[in-house]
Design a protein around this motif. Structure first.
Motif, PDB file in Angstrom:
ATOM      1  N   MET A  65       3.813   8.921  -0.328  1.00 58.91           N
ATOM      2  CA  MET A  65       3.860   9.109   1.132  1.00 58.91           C
ATOM      3  C   MET A  65       5.274   8.907   1.689  1.00 58.91           C
ATOM      4  SD  MET A  65       1.417   7.131   3.783  1.00 58.91           S
ATOM      5  CE  MET A  65       0.962   7.755   5.364  1.00 58.91           C
ATOM      6  N   THR A 107       9.772  10.255  10.892  1.00 60.00           N
ATOM      7  CA  THR A 107       9.200   9.226  10.047  1.00 60.00           C
ATOM      8  C   THR A 107      10.030   9.093   8.777  1.00 60.00           C
ATOM      9  OG1 THR A 107       7.144   8.516   8.982  1.00 60.00           O
ATOM     10  CG2 THR A 107       7.466  10.892   9.143  1.00 60.00           C
ATOM     11  N   GLY A 108       9.443   8.483   7.748  1.00 62.38           N
ATOM     12  CA  GLY A 108      10.153   8.311   6.485  1.00 62.38           C
ATOM     13  C   GLY A 108       9.171   7.861   5.409  1.00 62.38           C
ATOM     14  N   GLY A 109       9.644   7.050   4.512  1.00 60.63           N
ATOM     15  CA  GLY A 109      10.573   5.947   4.529  1.00 60.63           C
ATOM     16  C   GLY A 109      10.645   5.309   5.921  1.00 60.63           C
ATOM     17  N   ASN A 114       8.674   0.737  11.157  1.00 61.24           N
ATOM     18  CA  ASN A 114       8.167  -0.611  10.868  1.00 61.24           C
ATOM     19  C   ASN A 114       8.672  -1.623  11.882  1.00 61.24           C
ATOM     20  OD1 ASN A 114      10.801  -1.376  10.062  1.00 61.24           O
ATOM     21  ND2 ASN A 114      10.393  -0.939   7.911  1.00 61.24           N
ATOM     22  N   VAL A 145      -2.881   7.463  -0.984  1.00 61.65           N
ATOM     23  CA  VAL A 145      -1.670   8.296  -0.987  1.00 61.65           C
ATOM     24  C   VAL A 145      -0.856   7.978  -2.244  1.00 61.65           C
ATOM     25  CG1 VAL A 145      -1.444   8.650   1.497  1.00 61.65           C
ATOM     26  CG2 VAL A 145      -0.546   6.575   0.497  1.00 61.65           C
ATOM     27  N   PRO A 203      12.521   5.391   9.205  1.00 62.76           N
ATOM     28  CA  PRO A 203      13.496   6.274   9.870  1.00 62.76           C
ATOM     29  C   PRO A 203      14.685   5.530  10.469  1.00 62.76           C
ATOM     30  CG  PRO A 203      11.436   6.153  11.126  1.00 62.76           C
ATOM     31  CD  PRO A 203      11.178   5.497   9.805  1.00 62.76           C
ATOM     32  N   ASN A 209       0.180   2.656  -5.420  1.00 66.42           N
ATOM     33  CA  ASN A 209      -0.452   1.482  -4.799  1.00 66.42           C
ATOM     34  C   ASN A 209      -1.711   0.992  -5.521  1.00 66.42           C
ATOM     35  OD1 ASN A 209      -2.279   3.424  -4.004  1.00 66.42           O
ATOM     36  ND2 ASN A 209      -1.610   3.476  -1.860  1.00 66.42           N
ATOM     37  N   VAL A 233      -2.741  -0.936   9.019  1.00 68.03           N
ATOM     38  CA  VAL A 233      -3.521  -0.579   7.821  1.00 68.03           C
ATOM     39  C   VAL A 233      -4.361  -1.804   7.468  1.00 68.03           C
ATOM     40  CG1 VAL A 233      -3.399   0.053   5.377  1.00 68.03           C
ATOM     41  CG2 VAL A 233      -1.726   0.970   6.978  1.00 68.03           C
ATOM     42  N   THR A 287       7.668   7.020  14.167  1.00 68.25           N
ATOM     43  CA  THR A 287       6.910   5.897  13.604  1.00 68.25           C
ATOM     44  C   THR A 287       7.869   5.003  12.833  1.00 68.25           C
ATOM     45  OG1 THR A 287       4.955   7.288  13.355  1.00 68.25           O
ATOM     46  CG2 THR A 287       4.968   5.260  12.112  1.00 68.25           C
ATOM     47  N   TYR A 347       0.810  -1.214   0.000  1.00 67.02           N
ATOM     48  CA  TYR A 347       0.000   0.000   0.000  1.00 67.02           C
ATOM     49  C   TYR A 347       0.850   1.275   0.000  1.00 67.02           C
ATOM     50  CZ  TYR A 347       0.963  -0.986   4.925  1.00 67.02           C
ATOM     51  OH  TYR A 347       1.582  -1.305   6.101  1.00 67.02           O
ATOM     52  N   CYS A 348       2.173   1.107   0.014  1.00 62.78           N
ATOM     53  CA  CYS A 348       3.061   2.284   0.134  1.00 62.78           C
ATOM     54  C   CYS A 348       4.166   2.281  -0.922  1.00 62.78           C
ATOM     55  CB  CYS A 348       3.654   2.303   1.546  1.00 62.78           C
ATOM     56  SG  CYS A 348       4.827   3.622   1.868  1.00 62.78           S
ATOM     57  N   TYR A 369      -7.198   2.242   4.582  1.00 61.37           N
ATOM     58  CA  TYR A 369      -6.287   2.248   3.434  1.00 61.37           C
ATOM     59  C   TYR A 369      -6.544   3.514   2.609  1.00 61.37           C
ATOM     60  CZ  TYR A 369      -4.562   0.621  -1.163  1.00 61.37           C
ATOM     61  OH  TYR A 369      -3.943   0.494  -2.376  1.00 61.37           O
ATOM     62  N   MET A 370      -5.488   4.299   2.372  1.00 63.42           N
ATOM     63  CA  MET A 370      -5.658   5.615   1.729  1.00 63.42           C
ATOM     64  C   MET A 370      -5.053   5.641   0.328  1.00 63.42           C
ATOM     65  SD  MET A 370      -4.778   8.330   4.737  1.00 63.42           S
ATOM     66  CE  MET A 370      -3.249   7.612   5.277  1.00 63.42           C
ATOM     67  N   ILE A 383      -5.913   1.911  10.569  1.00 63.71           N
ATOM     68  CA  ILE A 383      -5.891   2.999   9.580  1.00 63.71           C
ATOM     69  C   ILE A 383      -6.614   2.533   8.328  1.00 63.71           C
ATOM     70  CG2 ILE A 383      -4.410   4.556   8.264  1.00 63.71           C
ATOM     71  CD1 ILE A 383      -2.134   4.002  10.129  1.00 63.71           C
TER      72      ILE A 383
HETATM   73  N1  SAM Z   1       8.203   3.152   7.691  1.00 57.90           N
HETATM   74  C1  SAM Z   1       7.536   3.608   8.843  1.00 57.90           C
HETATM   75  C2  SAM Z   1       6.326   2.738   9.144  1.00 57.90           C
HETATM   76  O1  SAM Z   1       5.882   1.998   8.265  1.00 57.90           O
HETATM   77  O2  SAM Z   1       5.835   2.830  10.259  1.00 57.90           O
HETATM   78  C3  SAM Z   1       7.141   5.064   8.807  1.00 57.90           C
HETATM   79  C4  SAM Z   1       6.639   5.626   7.497  1.00 57.90           C
HETATM   80  S1  SAM Z   1       5.067   4.970   6.962  1.00 57.90           S
HETATM   81  C5  SAM Z   1       4.835   5.828   5.457  1.00 57.90           C
HETATM   82  C6  SAM Z   1       3.967   5.736   8.132  1.00 57.90           C
HETATM   83  C7  SAM Z   1       2.618   5.071   8.281  1.00 57.90           C
HETATM   84  O3  SAM Z   1       1.898   5.215   7.086  1.00 57.90           O
HETATM   85  C8  SAM Z   1       2.662   3.575   8.582  1.00 57.90           C
HETATM   86  O4  SAM Z   1       1.944   3.303   9.757  1.00 57.90           O
HETATM   87  C9  SAM Z   1       2.006   2.959   7.386  1.00 57.90           C
HETATM   88  O5  SAM Z   1       1.306   1.805   7.704  1.00 57.90           O
HETATM   89  C10 SAM Z   1       1.082   4.081   6.915  1.00 57.90           C
HETATM   90  N2  SAM Z   1       0.707   3.974   5.502  1.00 57.90           N
HETATM   91  C11 SAM Z   1       1.515   3.855   4.434  1.00 57.90           C
HETATM   92  N3  SAM Z   1       0.809   3.789   3.296  1.00 57.90           N
HETATM   93  C12 SAM Z   1      -0.494   3.867   3.655  1.00 57.90           C
HETATM   94  C13 SAM Z   1      -1.740   3.848   2.924  1.00 57.90           C
HETATM   95  N4  SAM Z   1      -1.774   3.732   1.611  1.00 57.90           N
HETATM   96  N5  SAM Z   1      -2.887   3.968   3.624  1.00 57.90           N
HETATM   97  C14 SAM Z   1      -2.863   4.084   4.975  1.00 57.90           C
HETATM   98  N6  SAM Z   1      -1.738   4.124   5.709  1.00 57.90           N
HETATM   99  C15 SAM Z   1      -0.558   3.995   5.063  1.00 57.90           C
END
Ligand code: SAM
Ligand code: SF4
Ligand code: SF4
Length: 366
Positions: free
Chosen positions: A361, A98-100, A133, A229, A102, A233, A197, A131, A55-56, A226-227, A224
């Protein structure tokens, strides 16, 4: 009959714009074009990641050849700290790293140490969180806590290795993320939040097991939606599991009731278990947009300011910073960008807005 869990009460929006933020929450600062104060800054320290969440950063697109930012384009720790100081002087009270991912940024505890020294105009420390993974947390939780990190959010989409592997795209074992969470707790990075998510057809079956686990562990779980972004995705509305569906799944076994928001701008709708054994949150950006209270800005790893998660462009702060601009000039640039902000993407989301240009994102900082 289906169980309906009423939405958590939200504070009323404040009208007015471009003026003193005291009317928003009694604190200093400037309001944006819809009367929202600048209170939170998400700082992306890298656009790289060791996961390929579908999703990212889907693996088919972000393969070995993908060109991430070259080193010289990424802000140094000194540059990040200086810009963060400018934002704190403008009224930001919460910094989220955050990141990527971090934790793939080398020597991250050094940056945490620098940010932990920042003080608000009232002399208060800022709320400093991160935040991740969780993949490198077992090794880094201790050093991050010693450096001054206060709390942590870990993303985990399932307790089942096969399902989690399908979400994270690299078959990363759940047990190692759980070890990371245990290390964070031991280091005092509490309360720990876990972000999940939910994507239709992939991990709805993981919702209840995660809820039971989080109750037992005393972890705050936040689901969360699913967005849409970025554009990588392949988002479709049909893949979104709504907050109502998620809450009904849990409520059927573990009855829930809504809790009032703690503060204006809190993104998660909060619910507690009726038996008193903790609470969960839902971040329903798709079905219950919260733009009216959005107090967040994002600073990308290459020093651009984004005022919305769904923005197509950002304000370049790195170029003036590297050209020797004084804090007052950087502050003025941020203030004027915030004053004219009129972002409300989630409130006006449709098939056509979804197709508009958007930055990914992981690039701007999730
Ligand atoms: N890599 C770290 C992580 O995954 O926690 C930090 C960056 S990540 C982009 C931040 C948050 O965005 C995570 O909790 C991830 O699950 C959420 N995320 C990423 N893509 C998403 C999406 N399409 N819809 C909802 N949440 C999303
Ligand atoms: Fe990496 Fe986080 Fe995006 Fe997953 S959600 S690919 S862990 S940046
Ligand atoms: Fe904030 Fe943009 Fe999300 Fe609305 S869509 S809550 S303005 S980041």
């Amino acid at each position: 009959m289906p169980v309906t869990v009423p939405p958590a009460p939200q504070p009323a929006p404040t009208p007015g714009s471009g003026t003193d933020a005291a009317s928003f929450d009694g604190r200093p600062g400037r309001l944006d074009g819809f009367g929202r104060a600048l209170r939170d800054l998400r700082i992306s320290v890298t656009d790289r990641c060791n996961f390929r969440c579908t999703y990212c950063m889907p693996a088919e697109i972000y393969g070995r050849d993908f060109a991430f930012l070259p080193h010289e384009m990424v802000l140094s720790f000194e540059e990040i700290s200086r810009l963060a100081g400018v934002f704190v002087d403008l009224g930001v009270r919460k910094l989220r790293i955050t990141g990527g991912e971090p934790l793939v940024r080398r020597d991250l505890p050094q940056l945490i140490g620098q940010l932990a020294m920042l003080r608000t105009p009232d002399g208060e420390p800022v709320d400093l969180t991160l935040t991740t993974n969780g993949s490198a947390l077992r090794a880094l939780a201790g050093p991050l806590a010693v450096a001054g990190l206060q709390r942590i959010t870990v993303s985990l989409d399932s307790l089942d290795d096969e399902v989690a592997g399908r979400m994270n795209g690299v078959d990363f074992p759940v047990s190692r993320v759980l070890d990371g969470i245990a290390a964070a707790r031991a280091a005092g990075l509490t309360p720990i939040k876990v972000n999940t998510v939910v994507r239709r057809g992939l991990n709805e079956s993981s919702v209840l097991p995660l809820a039971r686990w989080a109750r037992d562990e005393g972890v705050t779980l936040r689901f969360i939606e699913y967005m849409d972004v970025g554009h990588s995705n392949g988002w479709r509305m049909d893949d979104v599991v709504s907050a109502d569906e998620i809450l009904a799944l849990i409520d059927a076994e573990l009855p829930l009731e809504p809790v009032a928001a703690d503060y204006r701008g809190e993104v998660a709708g909060r619910y507690r278990y009726r038996d008193g054994a903790g609470e969960i949150g839902v971040i329903a950006s798709v079905t219950r947009p919260f733009c009216g209270d959005c107090t967040r800005a994002r600073l990308s790893a290459d020093g651009h300011l984004y005022t919305c998660l769904f923005a197509a462009t950002g304000l370049d702060l790195k170029t003036p910073l590297r050209a020797g601009a004084a804090d007052v000039a950087l502050s003025e640039a941020v203030r004027s960008a915030w004053s004219v902000r009129r972002d409300r993407y989630s409130e006006i989301r449709s098939q056509s807005t979804s197709a508009l240009p958007k930055v990914e994102m992981f690039t701007m900082g999730g």
